[in-house]
Design a protein around this motif. Structure first.
Motif, short mmCIF file in Angstrom:
data_model
loop_
_atom_site.label_atom_id
_atom_site.label_comp_id
_atom_site.label_asym_id
_atom_site.label_seq_id
_atom_site.Cartn_x
_atom_site.Cartn_y
_atom_site.Cartn_z
N THR A 1 99.52 10.26 33.61
CA THR A 1 99.28 8.86 33.99
C THR A 1 98.39 8.76 35.22
OG1 THR A 1 101.37 8.91 35.23
CG2 THR A 1 101.43 8.01 32.99
N GLN A 2 98.48 9.74 36.10
CA GLN A 2 97.65 9.72 37.30
C GLN A 2 96.17 9.86 36.95
OE1 GLN A 2 98.67 12.72 40.17
NE2 GLN A 2 97.13 12.08 41.64
N ASP A 3 95.87 10.78 36.02
CA ASP A 3 94.49 10.96 35.60
C ASP A 3 93.97 9.71 34.89
OD1 ASP A 3 94.38 13.44 36.66
OD2 ASP A 3 94.34 14.54 34.77
N LEU A 4 94.81 9.12 34.03
CA LEU A 4 94.39 7.93 33.30
C LEU A 4 94.05 6.79 34.26
CD1 LEU A 4 96.89 7.91 30.28
CD2 LEU A 4 94.46 8.46 30.24
N LYS A 5 94.86 6.61 35.26
CA LYS A 5 94.59 5.56 36.24
C LYS A 5 93.27 5.81 36.96
CE LYS A 5 99.43 4.39 37.19
NZ LYS A 5 100.53 4.44 38.21
N ARG A 6 93.00 7.06 37.29
CA ARG A 6 91.77 7.40 38.00
C ARG A 6 90.53 7.18 37.13
NH1 ARG A 6 93.06 13.20 40.63
NH2 ARG A 6 90.95 12.93 41.49
N ILE A 7 90.69 7.32 35.83
CA ILE A 7 89.56 7.11 34.92
C ILE A 7 89.36 5.62 34.63
CG2 ILE A 7 88.70 7.52 32.57
CD1 ILE A 7 90.27 10.20 32.68
N LEU A 8 90.46 4.94 34.29
CA LEU A 8 90.37 3.55 33.85
C LEU A 8 90.01 2.59 34.98
CD1 LEU A 8 93.40 3.46 31.39
CD2 LEU A 8 90.97 3.69 30.83
N LYS A 9 90.15 3.02 36.23
CA LYS A 9 89.81 2.13 37.33
C LYS A 9 88.30 1.93 37.46
CE LYS A 9 89.43 5.49 41.12
NZ LYS A 9 90.01 5.94 42.40
N HIS A 10 87.53 2.80 36.82
CA HIS A 10 86.07 2.71 36.92
C HIS A 10 85.53 1.67 35.93
CE1 HIS A 10 85.34 6.01 39.75
NE2 HIS A 10 86.36 6.62 39.17
N LYS A 11 85.67 0.42 36.29
CA LYS A 11 85.22 -0.68 35.44
C LYS A 11 83.71 -0.68 35.24
CE LYS A 11 89.37 -2.54 35.10
NZ LYS A 11 90.13 -1.61 35.95
N GLU A 12 83.00 0.01 36.13
CA GLU A 12 81.55 0.04 36.00
C GLU A 12 81.09 0.77 34.74
OE1 GLU A 12 82.60 3.47 38.87
OE2 GLU A 12 83.33 1.50 38.30
N LEU A 13 82.01 1.54 34.11
CA LEU A 13 81.68 2.23 32.87
C LEU A 13 81.92 1.36 31.63
CD1 LEU A 13 83.14 5.80 33.57
CD2 LEU A 13 80.74 5.10 33.64
N SER A 14 82.46 0.16 31.80
CA SER A 14 82.79 -0.69 30.65
C SER A 14 81.58 -1.07 29.79
CB SER A 14 83.52 -1.95 31.12
OG SER A 14 82.76 -2.66 32.06
N PRO A 15 80.36 -1.24 30.35
CA PRO A 15 79.22 -1.50 29.47
C PRO A 15 78.98 -0.39 28.45
CG PRO A 15 78.65 -2.07 31.73
CD PRO A 15 79.98 -1.37 31.77
N TYR A 16 79.33 0.85 28.81
CA TYR A 16 79.21 1.94 27.84
C TYR A 16 80.04 1.64 26.60
CZ TYR A 16 77.14 5.20 31.31
OH TYR A 16 76.32 5.83 32.21
N ILE A 17 81.24 1.13 26.80
CA ILE A 17 82.15 0.86 25.68
C ILE A 17 81.54 -0.17 24.74
CG2 ILE A 17 84.42 -0.03 25.06
CD1 ILE A 17 85.48 1.07 27.71
N VAL A 18 80.96 -1.22 25.31
CA VAL A 18 80.35 -2.27 24.48
C VAL A 18 79.16 -1.69 23.71
CG1 VAL A 18 79.22 -4.52 24.50
CG2 VAL A 18 81.09 -4.05 26.11
N VAL A 19 78.36 -0.87 24.38
CA VAL A 19 77.21 -0.25 23.70
C VAL A 19 77.68 0.62 22.54
CG1 VAL A 19 75.33 1.43 23.96
CG2 VAL A 19 75.69 -0.32 25.70
N TRP A 20 78.73 1.41 22.76
CA TRP A 20 79.25 2.27 21.69
C TRP A 20 79.75 1.44 20.50
CZ3 TRP A 20 82.32 5.25 25.95
CH2 TRP A 20 81.48 6.18 26.55
N ILE A 21 80.41 0.32 20.79
CA ILE A 21 80.90 -0.54 19.70
C ILE A 21 79.73 -1.12 18.91
CG2 ILE A 21 82.07 -2.72 19.17
CD1 ILE A 21 83.90 -2.20 21.57
N MET A 22 78.74 -1.65 19.62
CA MET A 22 77.61 -2.29 18.96
C MET A 22 76.77 -1.30 18.15
SD MET A 22 77.86 -5.51 19.52
CE MET A 22 79.65 -5.30 19.52
N ALA A 23 76.57 -0.09 18.70
CA ALA A 23 75.80 0.92 17.98
C ALA A 23 76.50 1.32 16.68
CB ALA A 23 75.58 2.15 18.85
N SER A 24 77.80 1.50 16.76
CA SER A 24 78.58 1.86 15.57
C SER A 24 78.59 0.73 14.55
CB SER A 24 80.01 2.21 15.98
OG SER A 24 80.82 2.44 14.85
N LEU A 25 78.73 -0.49 15.03
CA LEU A 25 78.76 -1.64 14.13
C LEU A 25 77.43 -1.80 13.41
CD1 LEU A 25 79.98 -4.21 12.97
CD2 LEU A 25 79.44 -5.38 15.12
N GLY A 26 76.34 -1.73 14.16
CA GLY A 26 75.02 -1.88 13.54
C GLY A 26 74.75 -0.78 12.52
#
Length: 460
Positions: free
Chosen positions: A223-248
């Motif tokens: 849980t400690q590692d997950l918190k340290r990763i998920l706190k980086h909200k600046e990486l959230s645009p990557y997630i949207v790009v991955w979704i859109m690329a897969s969808l297209g």
């Protein structure tokens, strides 16, 4: 800081098996399922389009949810073979099993829905089992961005080749094998052959892969590692790009057969059209992707240019695609050649995110980051697999009614084939304007040069 990282040599055997594992015959199975399974379930098995849509939605949504689970499990796996490599032994066997059973007709009446739901969930979980470790083992084996990108490019080429064969000639190969084996359903022997070939690639990756550049398993709570990763909200645009690329990318193959069969009303031209799509994807990943990377210097810039170019082509096709079949083929080829590389170029962002987390947090989270990408990709798959069928069911689509579909059905087919990718591309362009890794690029390179080889530690 002017720092040059020591040159790293390409491991050719690892590169070959990495490129031909997920992107080899396993990808051909995915191409066949993406292009033909929905039509098989509606037109041969007799499931309603809305039922198939629900089936796809449930299975692919669960597939998305279990990706992070697999990433966490992989990162915390401890065996004498390492964290990620053991999964390459079992996964191709399960792939052979589930991909074969998906084409088996159990004749259960209303129970067919539950049978195919269970088989598709099993298939999706198997894909997760080998995809997450395969993405994770690349930055663990190679730390040079240039070599990583070359291996990603090799995999993209394999993906395009397998999609060309699977989506264009899958039905023809199925019919030939049906005659050879004396069965009306040639999909079953085809899946068995492809599955066995995938075992060779994955087992080769198991043998050649080395988990050298990851930190030893920590004693701290997960849980400690997950918190340290998920706190980086600046990486959230990557997630949207991955979704859109897969969808297209998914819509490209999920709607093409329906588009030609019912919008163009020429089922006899399906193979010809799918060949144009697949050849466009092949040219995109084998030839154009490398050219774009050389011209535009970075994967992100190449991605942006390809999105703009493909969106222009899709706009033209949306309004004029039906006017002439030759024009349709040529423009579809160009659009696909520009669009297909996007699904491969976004993989570079996975390595960027892994390096960024190691730089900012000092932890190796290859599996978790890969699983987040996998989750995003599966979310895109969920929509591309289920939304077209849902909309078709809602507007009155009639299975097998070539030339007799209503106007609303025809509009949905045209929009999902050419209109929706314009929207996904626009969203990608907005998100790509934000890349937190860019300002730390030089420091990250220095960090990677200082990471020592932990392969011996991982096998203790």
């Amino acid at each position: 800081m002017d720092y040059k990282q020591p040159e790293e040599m390409m491991d050719k055997k690892f590169a070959f098996f990495h490129a031909t594992s997920v992107s080899g015959t396993a990808m051909m199975i995915a191409a066949i399922l993406s292009s033909y399974l929905s039509v098989y379930l509606t037109d041969t098995i007799g499931l309603a389009a809305t039922s198939v849509s629900l089936l796809m939605f449930i299975a692919t949504l669960w597939d998305a949810i279990n990706d992070p689970m697999m990433g966490v499990i992989a990162d915390r796996t401890k065996t004498k073979w390492g964290r990620y490599r053991p999964y390459f032994l079992v996964a191709p066997i399960l792939l052979t099993l589930f991909s074969t059973l998906l084409w088996f007709n159990p004749n259960l009446g209303s129970g067919n829905f539950w049978y195919y739901l269970a088989m598709y969930i099993g298939y999706g979980m198997t894909v997760t089992m080998y995809t997450m470790p395969q993405m994770s083992v690349l930055p663990a084996h190679v730390k040079s961005d240039a070599i990583r990108n070359k291996i990603i490019t090799y995999g993209a080429g394999c993906t395009a080749l397998m999609f060309t064969i699977g989506s264009s000639y899958g039905r023809d190969i199925e019919q030939v094998l049906g005659k050879w084996f004396g069965t009306q359903n040639g999909w079953i022997p085809l899946m068995i052959i492809l599955g066995l070939l995938s075992c060779v690639s994955f087992w080769g990756l198991f043998v050649t892969g080395k988990e050298k550049y990851i930190e030893p398993l920590p004693e701290r709570p997960l849980t400690q590692d997950l918190k340290r990763i998920l706190k980086h909200k600046e990486l959230s645009p990557y997630i949207v790009v991955w979704i859109m690329a897969s969808l297209g990318y998914g819509l490209m193959f999920a709607t093409s057969v329906y588009y030609v069969m019912y919008y163009i009303a020429r089922p006899d031209l399906i193979s010809t059209y799918m060949l144009a799509v697949s050849l466009g994807a092949l040219v995109s990943m084998v030839l154009l992707m490398g050219i774009f990377l050389r011209i535009f210097k970075s994967a992100q810039r190449a991605l942006q240019v390809s999105v703009v170019g493909s969106s222009i082509c899709y706009f033209i096709l949306f309004f004029f695609g039906k006017t002439n079949f030759t024009f349709l083929l040529v423009m579809t080829f160009i659009a696909t050649a520009l669009a297909s590389m996007q699904n491969a170029l976004v993989n570079v962002l996975v390595n960027d995110a892994i390096d960024y987390i190691q730089f900012t947090e000092g932890i190796s989270a290859n599996g978790v980051i890969s699983s987040i990408k996998g989750f995003a990709q599966k979310c895109g798959n969920t929509v591309s697999n289920s939304l077209p069928l849902l909309l078709l069911g809602l507007v009155g689509y009639v299975a097998g009614a070539v030339g007799k579909q209503n106007g609303a059905t025809l509009f949905v087919l045209n929009f999902m084939r050419f209109g929706a990718p314009i929207i996904t591309g626009a969203i990608m362009l907005l998100c790509l304007r934000i890349n937190p890794v860019d300002k730390h690029r030089e420091d990250i390179e220095v960090m990677k040069s200082m990471i020592r080889d932990h392969s011996e530690d991982n096998h203790e």
